[in-house]
Design a protein around this motif. Structure first.
Motif, PDB file in Angstrom:
ATOM      1  N   TYR A 294       0.938   4.050  -2.944  1.00 51.69           N
ATOM      2  CA  TYR A 294       0.723   5.462  -2.591  1.00 51.69           C
ATOM      3  C   TYR A 294       1.857   6.334  -3.132  1.00 51.69           C
ATOM      4  CZ  TYR A 294       0.627   9.659   0.329  1.00 51.69           C
ATOM      5  OH  TYR A 294       0.628  10.966   0.764  1.00 51.69           O
TER       6      TYR A 294
ATOM      7  N   GLU B  26      -1.039   8.545   5.149  1.00 50.14           N
ATOM      8  CA  GLU B  26      -0.941   8.499   3.691  1.00 50.14           C
ATOM      9  C   GLU B  26      -2.339   8.539   3.092  1.00 50.14           C
ATOM     10  OE1 GLU B  26       1.386   5.068   2.765  1.00 50.14           O
ATOM     11  OE2 GLU B  26       3.270   6.009   3.380  1.00 50.14           O
TER      12      GLU B  26
ATOM     13  N   ALA C  40      -7.995   3.416  -2.842  1.00 47.35           N
ATOM     14  CA  ALA C  40      -6.902   3.437  -1.869  1.00 47.35           C
ATOM     15  C   ALA C  40      -7.431   3.561  -0.442  1.00 47.35           C
ATOM     16  CB  ALA C  40      -5.944   4.580  -2.185  1.00 47.35           C
TER      17      ALA C  40
ATOM     18  N   HIS D  30       0.827  -1.201   0.000  1.00 45.26           N
ATOM     19  CA  HIS D  30       0.000   0.000   0.000  1.00 45.26           C
ATOM     20  C   HIS D  30       0.865   1.256   0.000  1.00 45.26           C
ATOM     21  CE1 HIS D  30      -3.156   2.848   1.109  1.00 45.26           C
ATOM     22  NE2 HIS D  30      -4.036   1.911   0.787  1.00 45.26           N
TER      23      HIS D  30
ATOM     24  N   LEU E 213      -4.486   9.515   0.368  1.00 50.10           N
ATOM     25  CA  LEU E 213      -4.228   9.820  -1.035  1.00 50.10           C
ATOM     26  C   LEU E 213      -5.205  10.860  -1.561  1.00 50.10           C
ATOM     27  CD1 LEU E 213      -2.613   9.187  -3.584  1.00 50.10           C
ATOM     28  CD2 LEU E 213      -4.273   7.366  -4.093  1.00 50.10           C
TER      29      LEU E 213
END
Length: 431
Positions: free
Chosen positions: A258, A365, A332, A254, A367
Motif C-alpha cells: 500500500y 488503508e 488490494a 499488505h 487504496l
C-alpha cells in the motif's frame, strides 16, 4: 544420486531459493530497462551531471521549438472562425504544458519517474519465502511493444502534418510537427511507465492474495485454525506462534505494498492531472473539428479519419490508465474479502486480535489512485469526462450556431452607409 533427489524435490533447496530471488530482482530491472532508456532519450530519469545537462538541453530546445511553432500557428493551421482557432490554440498550449511539466519535474526530481526497487526488494524476499513465484517476462515484452507504439503512433496519427510539412516546405510547420511529436511521445512514455509500475505492484498483491487463499483452503500450517477440531486438541505454543507470525507478516506485506502504491501515485500525480486535463481538452477539440467538417457540406474523409484517430488515442489513453488503476485497487481490496472468510470462532484471543487488526488496517488503508488529490483515477472518472466533453461540445455548437444565425441576419440587413447617403436627415426623421 543425492543431487538427483534434490532436483526432483524442488521445494527443499534453500540455496536455490536465494539464487531464484536474485534472478527475479535482476530480471525486474532488466524488464524495466527498455522503457527507461527511451525515457532517458526524451530527457527523463537522468540523475548524473551529464544527464542533468542533457535534460536542460532538451528543455531549452523544446522551448525554442514551441516559440517558433506558435509564431506562425494561425497562418499554418487555424480554422475558418474564431472558435476553431481558439480550439487549435488550446490544443497547442495543452501539449506545451504537458511536456514542460514533465521536463521540469525531471529537472528538480530526477528519480521521480523511476521505480523504487529498494522498496520492492524486501517485499519480494518475504513473498518468495512463502513460495510465491514472480516472473517478469511478460513485462519485458510489454515494454518492447510499448516502445514500438511510442515511435509509430505519432508518425501514424500525424501523417497529415508530415505531408503538409513536405508539401509546403515550411520551416515553421516542421517546428509545429516536432512540437507535437515530442509532446505525444512524452505523454505515452509517462503513461506506460505508470501503468507498468502498477502492474508490478498488482502482481505482488495477487501473490499475497494467493497465499491467503491457500490458507483458507488448508494448504499452509495456518490452516489448522479452520479445521473442525477444538483448539485445545490442536494448538501448542509452537503452532500458535507460527500462526500469529504468518498473519503479522501478511499484514506487514499488505501495508508495504500500500505504501509503495501511494508513493508511485504521488510521483506521477502531476502527470496524471495534466494528462487527464489534456485528454479532456483535445477530445473536445477533435470532436468539434469533426462537427465543423460535417456542416461545411463537403465531407473530407481524410480530415474525418485524422480527427477520429486522435479522439480514439486520447480516449484509449484514459481507459488504459484507468483500467490499470482499477485493477490494482481491486486486487488490494480483495484481501479484505479473503480475510472476512476466516473463522473468528476460535477461543484463542491472540489470533482473533491479529485478524481484527488486519481488518482494521485494510479499512484505514483503502487504496485509491488520484490526480494530485483532485479526483480519483478509475472508471467513474471516465463517466465524468464523457459528461464534461458532451457539455463543452454542446456549448461550442451553440456558439457556432449563434454565429451563423447572426451572420445570416446581418447579410439581409440594408447597408447603413446607403441609408445615410440617401436621406441626410434620416436620423432626425427617425427621432
Amino acid at each position: 544420486m543425492q543431487f538427483d533427489r534434490m532436483k526432483f524435490h524442488r521445494p527443499v533447496s534453500t540455496s536455490k531459493m536465494h539464487t531464484y530471488t536474485k534472478n527475479v530482482q535482476m530480471n525486474l530491472k532488466s524488464a524495466l530497462r527498455p522503457l527507461q532508456r527511451v525515457s532517458q532519450v526524451l530527457g527523463l530519469n537522468l540523475s548524473n551531471l551529464l544527464g542533468r545537462i542533457y535534460t536542460w538541453f532538451i528543455f531549452m530546445t523544446f522551448f525554442a521549438i514551441t516559440y517558433g511553432g506558435s509564431s506562425q500557428l494561425c497562418s499554418l493551421d487555424c480554422g475558418k472562425n474564431a472558435i476553431d482557432s481558439f480550439v487549435i490554440w488550446i490544443q497547442y498550449a495543452a501539449n506545451t504544458v504537458l511536456a514542460l511539466t514533465v521536463i521540469t519535474c525531471s529537472l528538480f526530481k530526477p528519480h521521480q519517474h523511476g521505480f523504487p526497487h529498494h522498496d520492492l526488494a524486501p517485499i519480494d524476499k518475504v513473498l518468495e519465502s512463502f513460495g510465491a513465484r514472480l516472473t517478469n517476462n511478460r513485462l519485458f515484452w510489454t515494454e518492447m511493444f510499448q516502445i514500438v507504439l511510442i515511435v509509430a503512433v505519432p508518425l501514424l496519427f500525424g501523417f497529415q502534418d508530415i505531408r503538409k510539412s513536405i508539401q509546403l516546405k515550411s520551416f515553421y510547420y516542421s517546428l509545429y510537427w516536432l512540437h507535437y511529436y515530442y509532446s505525444v511521445s512524452v505523454s505515452i512514455v509517462t503513461d506506460c511507465l505508470f501503468v507498468n509500475y502498477l502492474n508490478i505492484i498488482r502482481e505482488r498483491f495477487q501473490q499475497l492474495n494467493k497465499l491467503m487463499t491457500l490458507i483458507e483452503k488448508e494448504k499452509l500450517p495456518l490452516t489448522i485454525t479452520f479445521l473442525g477440531i477444538s483448539d485445545s486438541d490442536i494448538f501448542c505454543g509452537q503452532y500458535k506462534g507460527d500462526v500469529i507470525s504468518k498473519i503479522q507478516k501478511f499484514r506487514s506485506l499488505h501495508h508495504d505494498l500500500y505504501t509503495l502504491s501511494i508513493k508511485v501515485n504521488v510521483n506521477f500525480g502531476i502527470q496524471l492531472l495534466v494528462n487527464s486535463t489534456i485528454s479532456l481538452v483535445i477530445t473536445t477539440g477533435q470532436l468539434y473539428e469533426s462537427y465543423l467538417n460535417f456542416i461545411d457540406n463537403r465531407l473530407n474523409v481524410e480530415q474525418i479519419m485524422y480527427n477520429t484517430l486522435w479522439t480514439f488515442f486520447y480516449v484509449f489513453r484514459l481507459i488504459y490508465v484507468s483500467h490499470a488503476c482499477n485493477r490494482t485497487k481491486n486486487e488490494a481490496r480483495y484481501t479484505s474479502s479473503l480475510l472476512y472468510k476466516f473463522s473468528l470462532k476460535s477461543k484463542l484471543q491472540d489470533l482473533r486480535n491479529e485478524v481484527i487488526h488486519f481488518s482494521l488496517q485494510l479499512i484505514h488503508e483503502n487504496l485509491t489512485f488520484t490526480a494530485c488529490g483532485f479526483f480519483d483515477i478509475d472508471f467513474r472518472m471516465l463517466c465524468s469526462i464523457i459528461g464534461t466533453v458532451t457539455t463543452y461540445l454542446v456549448i461550442l455548437i451553440q456558439m457556432d450556431l449563434s454565429r451563423i444565425e447572426l451572420t445570416s441576419t446581418t447579410s439581409h440587413l440594408p447597408s447603413t452607409r446607403k441609408f445615410c447617403s440617401s436621406s441626410p436627415n434620416a436620423s432626425r426623421d427617425f427621432v
